[in-house]
Design an enzyme around this catalytic site. Structure first.
Site, PDB file in Angstrom:
ATOM      1  N   GLN A   8      72.863  62.908  -4.290  1.00  0.00           N
ATOM      2  CA  GLN A   8      73.279  64.320  -4.223  1.00  0.00           C
ATOM      3  C   GLN A   8      74.735  64.469  -4.662  1.00  0.00           C
ATOM      4  O   GLN A   8      75.070  65.344  -5.459  1.00  0.00           O
ATOM      5  CB  GLN A   8      73.099  64.831  -2.782  1.00  0.00           C
ATOM      6  CG  GLN A   8      73.549  66.265  -2.559  1.00  0.00           C
ATOM      7  CD  GLN A   8      72.640  67.293  -3.230  1.00  0.00           C
ATOM      8  OE1 GLN A   8      71.422  67.157  -3.181  1.00  0.00           O
ATOM      9  NE2 GLN A   8      73.227  68.297  -3.880  1.00  0.00           N
ATOM     10  N   GLU A  61      76.494  62.399  -6.526  1.00  0.00           N
ATOM     11  CA  GLU A  61      76.655  62.057  -7.946  1.00  0.00           C
ATOM     12  C   GLU A  61      76.185  63.201  -8.848  1.00  0.00           C
ATOM     13  O   GLU A  61      76.859  63.562  -9.816  1.00  0.00           O
ATOM     14  CB  GLU A  61      75.865  60.766  -8.247  1.00  0.00           C
ATOM     15  CG  GLU A  61      76.479  59.544  -7.596  1.00  0.00           C
ATOM     16  CD  GLU A  61      75.501  58.408  -7.331  1.00  0.00           C
ATOM     17  OE1 GLU A  61      75.946  57.372  -6.817  1.00  0.00           O
ATOM     18  OE2 GLU A  61      74.290  58.547  -7.618  1.00  0.00           O
ATOM     19  N   GLN A  62      75.039  63.770  -8.509  1.00  0.00           N
ATOM     20  CA  GLN A  62      74.483  64.831  -9.357  1.00  0.00           C
ATOM     21  C   GLN A  62      75.319  66.112  -9.236  1.00  0.00           C
ATOM     22  O   GLN A  62      75.543  66.804 -10.221  1.00  0.00           O
ATOM     23  CB  GLN A  62      73.015  65.070  -9.008  1.00  0.00           C
ATOM     24  CG  GLN A  62      72.150  63.823  -9.241  1.00  0.00           C
ATOM     25  CD  GLN A  62      70.703  64.135  -9.564  1.00  0.00           C
ATOM     26  OE1 GLN A  62      70.383  65.187 -10.084  1.00  0.00           O
ATOM     27  NE2 GLN A  62      69.816  63.184  -9.268  1.00  0.00           N
ATOM     28  N   ALA A 101      74.375  56.715 -15.038  1.00  0.00           N
ATOM     29  CA  ALA A 101      75.376  56.865 -13.969  1.00  0.00           C
ATOM     30  C   ALA A 101      76.020  58.240 -14.110  1.00  0.00           C
ATOM     31  O   ALA A 101      76.892  58.449 -14.954  1.00  0.00           O
ATOM     32  CB  ALA A 101      76.424  55.754 -14.065  1.00  0.00           C
ATOM     33  N   ALA A 102      75.583  59.173 -13.280  1.00  0.00           N
ATOM     34  CA  ALA A 102      75.994  60.578 -13.429  1.00  0.00           C
ATOM     35  C   ALA A 102      77.500  60.746 -13.262  1.00  0.00           C
ATOM     36  O   ALA A 102      78.099  61.624 -13.876  1.00  0.00           O
ATOM     37  CB  ALA A 102      75.245  61.447 -12.413  1.00  0.00           C
ATOM     38  N   HIS A 133      64.369  55.800  -8.902  1.00  0.00           N
ATOM     39  CA  HIS A 133      65.448  56.788  -9.110  1.00  0.00           C
ATOM     40  C   HIS A 133      64.882  58.190  -9.288  1.00  0.00           C
ATOM     41  O   HIS A 133      63.914  58.380 -10.021  1.00  0.00           O
ATOM     42  CB  HIS A 133      66.288  56.400 -10.340  1.00  0.00           C
ATOM     43  CG  HIS A 133      67.181  55.234 -10.089  1.00  0.00           C
ATOM     44  ND1 HIS A 133      66.687  53.956  -9.916  1.00  0.00           N
ATOM     45  CD2 HIS A 133      68.522  55.155  -9.933  1.00  0.00           C
ATOM     46  CE1 HIS A 133      67.702  53.139  -9.673  1.00  0.00           C
ATOM     47  NE2 HIS A 133      68.821  53.838  -9.689  1.00  0.00           N
ATOM     48  N   PRO A 134      65.528  59.160  -8.639  1.00  0.00           N
ATOM     49  CA  PRO A 134      65.101  60.562  -8.848  1.00  0.00           C
ATOM     50  C   PRO A 134      65.575  61.031 -10.218  1.00  0.00           C
ATOM     51  O   PRO A 134      66.586  60.547 -10.735  1.00  0.00           O
ATOM     52  CB  PRO A 134      65.863  61.309  -7.746  1.00  0.00           C
ATOM     53  CG  PRO A 134      67.124  60.523  -7.571  1.00  0.00           C
ATOM     54  CD  PRO A 134      66.746  59.074  -7.794  1.00  0.00           C
ATOM     55  N   PHE A 163      64.469  58.533 -16.837  1.00  0.00           N
ATOM     56  CA  PHE A 163      65.773  58.352 -17.485  1.00  0.00           C
ATOM     57  C   PHE A 163      66.823  58.121 -16.405  1.00  0.00           C
ATOM     58  O   PHE A 163      66.950  58.930 -15.477  1.00  0.00           O
ATOM     59  CB  PHE A 163      66.120  59.614 -18.292  1.00  0.00           C
ATOM     60  CG  PHE A 163      67.492  59.601 -18.887  1.00  0.00           C
ATOM     61  CD1 PHE A 163      67.784  58.788 -19.975  1.00  0.00           C
ATOM     62  CD2 PHE A 163      68.497  60.403 -18.368  1.00  0.00           C
ATOM     63  CE1 PHE A 163      69.055  58.783 -20.535  1.00  0.00           C
ATOM     64  CE2 PHE A 163      69.776  60.403 -18.925  1.00  0.00           C
ATOM     65  CZ  PHE A 163      70.048  59.592 -20.012  1.00  0.00           C
TER      66      PHE A 163
HETATM   67  C1  2AL Z   1      70.820  59.172 -10.824  1.00  0.00           C
HETATM   68  C2  2AL Z   1      71.233  59.477  -9.528  1.00  0.00           C
HETATM   69  O1  2AL Z   1      70.498  59.920  -8.641  1.00  0.00           O
HETATM   70  N1  2AL Z   1      72.563  59.218  -9.470  1.00  0.00           N
HETATM   71  C3  2AL Z   1      72.966  58.784 -10.677  1.00  0.00           C
HETATM   72  O2  2AL Z   1      74.120  58.468 -10.975  1.00  0.00           O
HETATM   73  N2  2AL Z   1      71.881  58.749 -11.495  1.00  0.00           N
HETATM   74  N3  2AL Z   1      69.519  59.319 -11.246  1.00  0.00           N
HETATM   75  C4  2AL Z   1      69.133  59.012 -12.512  1.00  0.00           C
HETATM   76  N4  2AL Z   1      67.846  59.261 -12.811  1.00  0.00           N
HETATM   77  O3  2AL Z   1      69.922  58.537 -13.329  1.00  0.00           O
END
Ligand code: 2AL
Length: 173
Positions: A85, A87-88, A122-123, A67-68, A119
């Site tokens: 992209q 989600e963020q 779920a964004a 995960h980024p 870390f």
């Molecule tokens: C992410 C992501 O890329 N999309 C998301 O919901 N959460 N990454 C992350 N490190 O939690």
């Protein structure tokens, strides 16, 4: 897309469509394809979750490491996957001020140093105000508990991405 359509997919199509419901881990979709036919969308989701649960700890940590970072370098560079992209951006992470970005970068670095994986959250179920609070809170958790929490977030991301692909409302959970 209905479940009959999903069940009719050959291996290549299934991995093309579902390969990123677990971020950058198409091997999960590749494994889940063997479990078809699926009775419905929930059944499909259960197979993704069950695969994650059955992995040894090193495998679960590997999934997390794919995960980024949230609001990290890849967001700056524009190299995130399309799903990530969206989600963020939706969580407002493209509109952070320099101070907020720096604060998150420091917390992300502390988290990675403590647990050995990034870390994950779920964004789409969070926002730019809640994110640093949640990161600071989870930084204090014991490692075994944190691995479980992080894997739970991967499953939430998976559920939301599946819901998008199948054109259904994700049930609140
Ligand atoms: C992410 C992501 O890329 N999309 C998301 O919901 N959460 N990454 C992350 N490190 O939690």
């Amino acid at each position: 897309m209905d479940i009959e359509k999903v069940n009719s997919m050959d291996f290549g199509e299934f991995v093309d469509v579902f390969g990123n419901v677990i971020e950058r881990c198409p091997v999960v979709a590749a494994a889940v394809w063997s479990q078809r036919p699926f009775s419905d969308a929930d059944d499909l989701e259960r197979h993704f979750s069950a695969f994650l649960d059955a992995l040894p700890v090193a495998g679960q940590e590997g999934i997390l490491r794919c995960h980024p970072d949230l609001a990290g370098r890849e967001l700056q560079l524009g190299t995130l996957t399309a799903e990530s992209q969206r989600e963020q951006s939706g969580a407002g992470l493209t509109r952070l001020g320099a101070d907020e970005r720096l604060q998150l970068a420091e917390l992300n670095a502390q988290y990675r140093a403590r647990f050995g994986f990034p870390f994950v959250l779920a964004a789409r179920l969070s926002d730019r105000a809640a994110l640093p609070r949640e990161l600071a809170r989870r930084l204090q958790c014991p490692p075994e508990q944190e691995l479980r929490t992080a894997l739970g977030e991967v499953k939430k991301i998976c559920r939301l991405r599946l819901a998008d692909l199948l054109g259904r409302d994700p049930a609140p959970r």
